[in-house]
Write a protein that holds these residues in place. Structure first.
Motif, PDB file in Angstrom:
ATOM      1  N   GLN A 182       0.796  -1.229   0.000  1.00  0.00           N
ATOM      2  CA  GLN A 182       0.000   0.000   0.000  1.00  0.00           C
ATOM      3  C   GLN A 182       0.829   1.278   0.000  1.00  0.00           C
ATOM      4  OE1 GLN A 182      -2.861  -0.528   3.188  1.00  0.00           O
ATOM      5  NE2 GLN A 182      -4.234  -1.724   1.895  1.00  0.00           N
ATOM      6  N   TRP A 183       2.164   1.151   0.058  1.00  0.00           N
ATOM      7  CA  TRP A 183       2.994   2.347  -0.098  1.00  0.00           C
ATOM      8  C   TRP A 183       3.189   2.686  -1.585  1.00  0.00           C
ATOM      9  CZ3 TRP A 183       4.944  -2.478   0.833  1.00  0.00           C
ATOM     10  CH2 TRP A 183       5.969  -2.929  -0.005  1.00  0.00           C
ATOM     11  N   LEU A 184       2.636   1.823  -2.462  1.00  0.00           N
ATOM     12  CA  LEU A 184       2.788   2.000  -3.908  1.00  0.00           C
ATOM     13  C   LEU A 184       1.438   2.206  -4.592  1.00  0.00           C
ATOM     14  CD1 LEU A 184       5.281  -0.944  -4.569  1.00  0.00           C
ATOM     15  CD2 LEU A 184       5.859   1.480  -4.345  1.00  0.00           C
ATOM     16  N   GLU A 185       1.468   2.806  -5.766  1.00  0.00           N
ATOM     17  CA  GLU A 185       0.309   2.836  -6.649  1.00  0.00           C
ATOM     18  C   GLU A 185       0.322   1.541  -7.468  1.00  0.00           C
ATOM     19  OE1 GLU A 185      -1.868   5.336  -6.550  1.00  0.00           O
ATOM     20  OE2 GLU A 185      -0.627   6.372  -5.068  1.00  0.00           O
ATOM     21  N   ASP A 186      -0.844   1.146  -7.979  1.00  0.00           N
ATOM     22  CA  ASP A 186      -0.919  -0.089  -8.773  1.00  0.00           C
ATOM     23  C   ASP A 186       0.056  -0.058  -9.952  1.00  0.00           C
ATOM     24  OD1 ASP A 186      -2.844  -0.902  -7.039  1.00  0.00           O
ATOM     25  OD2 ASP A 186      -4.516  -0.814  -8.465  1.00  0.00           O
ATOM     26  N   GLY A 187       0.234   1.124 -10.552  1.00  0.00           N
ATOM     27  CA  GLY A 187       1.106   1.248 -11.707  1.00  0.00           C
ATOM     28  C   GLY A 187       2.587   1.090 -11.388  1.00  0.00           C
ATOM     29  N   ASP A 188       2.919   1.077 -10.095  1.00  0.00           N
ATOM     30  CA  ASP A 188       4.320   0.894  -9.675  1.00  0.00           C
ATOM     31  C   ASP A 188       4.698  -0.581  -9.587  1.00  0.00           C
ATOM     32  OD1 ASP A 188       4.673   3.674  -9.269  1.00  0.00           O
ATOM     33  OD2 ASP A 188       3.807   3.527  -7.252  1.00  0.00           O
ATOM     34  N   ILE A 189       3.693  -1.454  -9.755  1.00  0.00           N
ATOM     35  CA  ILE A 189       3.907  -2.893  -9.543  1.00  0.00           C
ATOM     36  C   ILE A 189       3.906  -3.624 -10.881  1.00  0.00           C
ATOM     37  CG2 ILE A 189       3.078  -4.960  -8.351  1.00  0.00           C
ATOM     38  CD1 ILE A 189       1.565  -3.052  -6.421  1.00  0.00           C
ATOM     39  N   GLY A 190       5.062  -4.116 -11.283  1.00  0.00           N
ATOM     40  CA  GLY A 190       5.184  -4.856 -12.532  1.00  0.00           C
ATOM     41  C   GLY A 190       4.782  -6.310 -12.363  1.00  0.00           C
ATOM     42  N   SER A 191       4.386  -6.934 -13.451  1.00  0.00           N
ATOM     43  CA  SER A 191       3.912  -8.314 -13.410  1.00  0.00           C
ATOM     44  C   SER A 191       4.954  -9.278 -13.975  1.00  0.00           C
ATOM     45  CB  SER A 191       2.611  -8.430 -14.219  1.00  0.00           C
ATOM     46  OG  SER A 191       2.105  -9.745 -14.133  1.00  0.00           O
ATOM     47  N   ILE A 192       5.060 -10.437 -13.327  1.00  0.00           N
ATOM     48  CA  ILE A 192       5.967 -11.509 -13.742  1.00  0.00           C
ATOM     49  C   ILE A 192       5.103 -12.737 -14.051  1.00  0.00           C
ATOM     50  CG2 ILE A 192       7.739 -13.112 -12.877  1.00  0.00           C
ATOM     51  CD1 ILE A 192       8.786 -10.802 -11.176  1.00  0.00           C
ATOM     52  N   PRO A 193       5.442 -13.538 -15.070  1.00  0.00           N
ATOM     53  CA  PRO A 193       4.658 -14.739 -15.375  1.00  0.00           C
ATOM     54  C   PRO A 193       4.542 -15.677 -14.167  1.00  0.00           C
ATOM     55  CG  PRO A 193       6.201 -14.290 -17.159  1.00  0.00           C
ATOM     56  CD  PRO A 193       6.542 -13.338 -16.046  1.00  0.00           C
ATOM     57  N   PHE A 194       3.377 -16.307 -14.031  1.00  0.00           N
ATOM     58  CA  PHE A 194       3.083 -17.113 -12.836  1.00  0.00           C
ATOM     59  C   PHE A 194       4.047 -18.277 -12.643  1.00  0.00           C
ATOM     60  CE2 PHE A 194       0.939 -19.768 -15.946  1.00  0.00           C
ATOM     61  CZ  PHE A 194       1.008 -21.053 -15.407  1.00  0.00           C
ATOM     62  N   VAL A 195       4.712 -18.705 -13.720  1.00  0.00           N
ATOM     63  CA  VAL A 195       5.618 -19.867 -13.608  1.00  0.00           C
ATOM     64  C   VAL A 195       6.809 -19.588 -12.692  1.00  0.00           C
ATOM     65  CG1 VAL A 195       4.964 -20.970 -15.776  1.00  0.00           C
ATOM     66  CG2 VAL A 195       6.724 -19.177 -15.788  1.00  0.00           C
ATOM     67  N   TRP A 196       7.047 -18.305 -12.360  1.00  0.00           N
ATOM     68  CA  TRP A 196       8.136 -17.957 -11.433  1.00  0.00           C
ATOM     69  C   TRP A 196       7.693 -18.015  -9.970  1.00  0.00           C
ATOM     70  CZ3 TRP A 196      13.023 -18.175 -12.622  1.00  0.00           C
ATOM     71  CH2 TRP A 196      13.406 -18.006 -13.959  1.00  0.00           C
ATOM     72  N   ASN A 197       6.404 -18.207  -9.737  1.00  0.00           N
ATOM     73  CA  ASN A 197       5.887 -18.418  -8.379  1.00  0.00           C
ATOM     74  C   ASN A 197       4.724 -19.388  -8.530  1.00  0.00           C
ATOM     75  OD1 ASN A 197       4.877 -18.292  -5.771  1.00  0.00           O
ATOM     76  ND2 ASN A 197       4.976 -16.052  -5.630  1.00  0.00           N
ATOM     77  N   PHE A 198       5.070 -20.572  -8.997  1.00  0.00           N
ATOM     78  CA  PHE A 198       4.081 -21.592  -9.354  1.00  0.00           C
ATOM     79  C   PHE A 198       3.577 -22.229  -8.059  1.00  0.00           C
ATOM     80  CE2 PHE A 198       2.435 -25.644 -10.687  1.00  0.00           C
ATOM     81  CZ  PHE A 198       2.068 -25.519 -12.016  1.00  0.00           C
ATOM     82  N   LEU A 199       2.315 -21.963  -7.719  1.00  0.00           N
ATOM     83  CA  LEU A 199       1.769 -22.418  -6.438  1.00  0.00           C
ATOM     84  C   LEU A 199       1.378 -23.890  -6.507  1.00  0.00           C
ATOM     85  CD1 LEU A 199      -0.540 -19.375  -5.601  1.00  0.00           C
ATOM     86  CD2 LEU A 199       1.845 -19.751  -4.906  1.00  0.00           C
ATOM     87  N   GLU A 200       2.097 -24.698  -5.749  1.00  0.00           N
ATOM     88  CA  GLU A 200       1.765 -26.132  -5.663  1.00  0.00           C
ATOM     89  C   GLU A 200       0.343 -26.270  -5.133  1.00  0.00           C
ATOM     90  OE1 GLU A 200       0.858 -29.719  -3.697  1.00  0.00           O
ATOM     91  OE2 GLU A 200       1.308 -27.905  -2.550  1.00  0.00           O
ATOM     92  N   GLY A 201      -0.454 -27.098  -5.797  1.00  0.00           N
ATOM     93  CA  GLY A 201      -1.835 -27.324  -5.362  1.00  0.00           C
ATOM     94  C   GLY A 201      -2.825 -26.317  -5.926  1.00  0.00           C
ATOM     95  N   HIS A 202      -2.328 -25.314  -6.651  1.00  0.00           N
ATOM     96  CA  HIS A 202      -3.218 -24.295  -7.214  1.00  0.00           C
ATOM     97  C   HIS A 202      -2.986 -24.117  -8.714  1.00  0.00           C
ATOM     98  CE1 HIS A 202      -5.543 -20.610  -7.692  1.00  0.00           C
ATOM     99  NE2 HIS A 202      -4.457 -19.984  -8.123  1.00  0.00           N
ATOM    100  N   ASN A 203      -1.772 -23.732  -9.089  1.00  0.00           N
ATOM    101  CA  ASN A 203      -1.452 -23.584 -10.513  1.00  0.00           C
ATOM    102  C   ASN A 203      -1.331 -24.950 -11.183  1.00  0.00           C
ATOM    103  OD1 ASN A 203       0.510 -20.837  -9.496  1.00  0.00           O
ATOM    104  ND2 ASN A 203      -1.270 -20.652 -10.813  1.00  0.00           N
ATOM    105  N   LYS A 204      -1.631 -24.996 -12.466  1.00  0.00           N
ATOM    106  CA  LYS A 204      -1.635 -26.273 -13.197  1.00  0.00           C
ATOM    107  C   LYS A 204      -0.740 -26.202 -14.438  1.00  0.00           C
ATOM    108  CE  LYS A 204      -4.586 -28.086 -10.394  1.00  0.00           C
ATOM    109  NZ  LYS A 204      -4.039 -28.984  -9.359  1.00  0.00           N
TER     110      LYS A 204
END
Length: 255
Positions: A182-204
């Protein structure tokens, strides 16, 4: 598995004449083996110099960088200490924070190649609501907006907005303020592909779609180092890495 007295030196690799990419890994004495395997998986595959530093709450307290009392919903010792990453990186350059319950399957250089200086942070922007009520070794599973975004973050440590993250702020601010960035605006947050934080039991993984193959697996519910999660998805990959780590550690002892 607790090893409160164990020394964990900062680990570097590669050409140390080049400035290494700093990786701060959340450390909890209950998950010492998870930390060691995560560290091993990064070093084994990295083609660039990296410096891996465990974030240990006991050391931060000794150095007067962390003093807040532990809350009832903090499932690990690094629930809040993770947000000291820019400070620990001297508010200079890019650095990464990652939970210790990750297993890296790809070269960290591929991740650093995604860095864009226009962002204050970059992370995988999960839309994740866990089904379980407990995780790990019985810790309460909490649900909140942007859950798991903070579990692996690339910090543009020198970005002016990240100067907000002083030890004083990290010690007094709410979980909502910190974990939701919350110290940032949404536009300050870049997106990385989900495969770099692949959640076991959730991502497929989608068969024949390489864009869904994990580059790092996050055992967010609990990994094979916990008795209750010995048979989770991708347990075999983690156990194989653990055996490699143990064999290499044994060789060092024998030398």
């Amino acid at each position: 598995m607790s090893s409160e007295g164990k020394v964990h030196p900062v680990t570097s690799n590669g050409d140390l004449t080049k400035k290494p990419f700093k990786i701060f890994v959340g450390y909890d004495p209950r998950e010492d083996l998870a930390y060691e395997v995560c560290r091993h998986s990064i070093l084994k595959r990295s083609s660039i110099p990296v410096e891996i530093v465990p974030i240990k709450q006991s050391e931060l307290r000794t150095n007067s960088l962390y003093w807040r009392e532990r809350g009832q919903f903090e499932s690990t010792e690094f629930s809040f200490t993770r947000f000291l990453t820019p400070h620990l990186a001297n508010y200079d350059g890019w650095a990464m924070f990652v939970d210790c319950d990750f297993l890296y399957l790809a070269d960290i250089k591929e991740l650093t190649d995604l860095i864009d200086d226009k962002y204050a942070i970059m992370c995988v922007q999960h839309d994740y609501t866990p089904k379980e009520t407990t995780k790990m070794d019985g810790a309460v599973q909490t649900v909140y907006p942007r859950k798991n975004w903070s579990s692996m973050v690339l910090y543009n440590s020198g970005h002016p907005k990240n100067k907000v993250l002083t030890p004083e702020v990290v010690n007094k601010e709410t979980g909502a303020f910190l974990h939701r960035f919350q110290w940032l605006e949404d536009g300050d947050i870049g997106s990385i592909p989900f495969v770099w934080n692949f959640l076991e039991g959730h991502n497929k993984v989608v068969e024949n779609d390489p864009t869904t193959f994990p580059k790092s697996i996050h055992y967010t519910r609990g990994g094979p180092w916990f008795e209750a999660w010995k048979h989770c998805e991708f347990a075999d990959l983690w156990l194989k890495e653990m055996e490699e780590y143990k064999q290499e550690a044994q060789k060092k002892v024998e030398k």
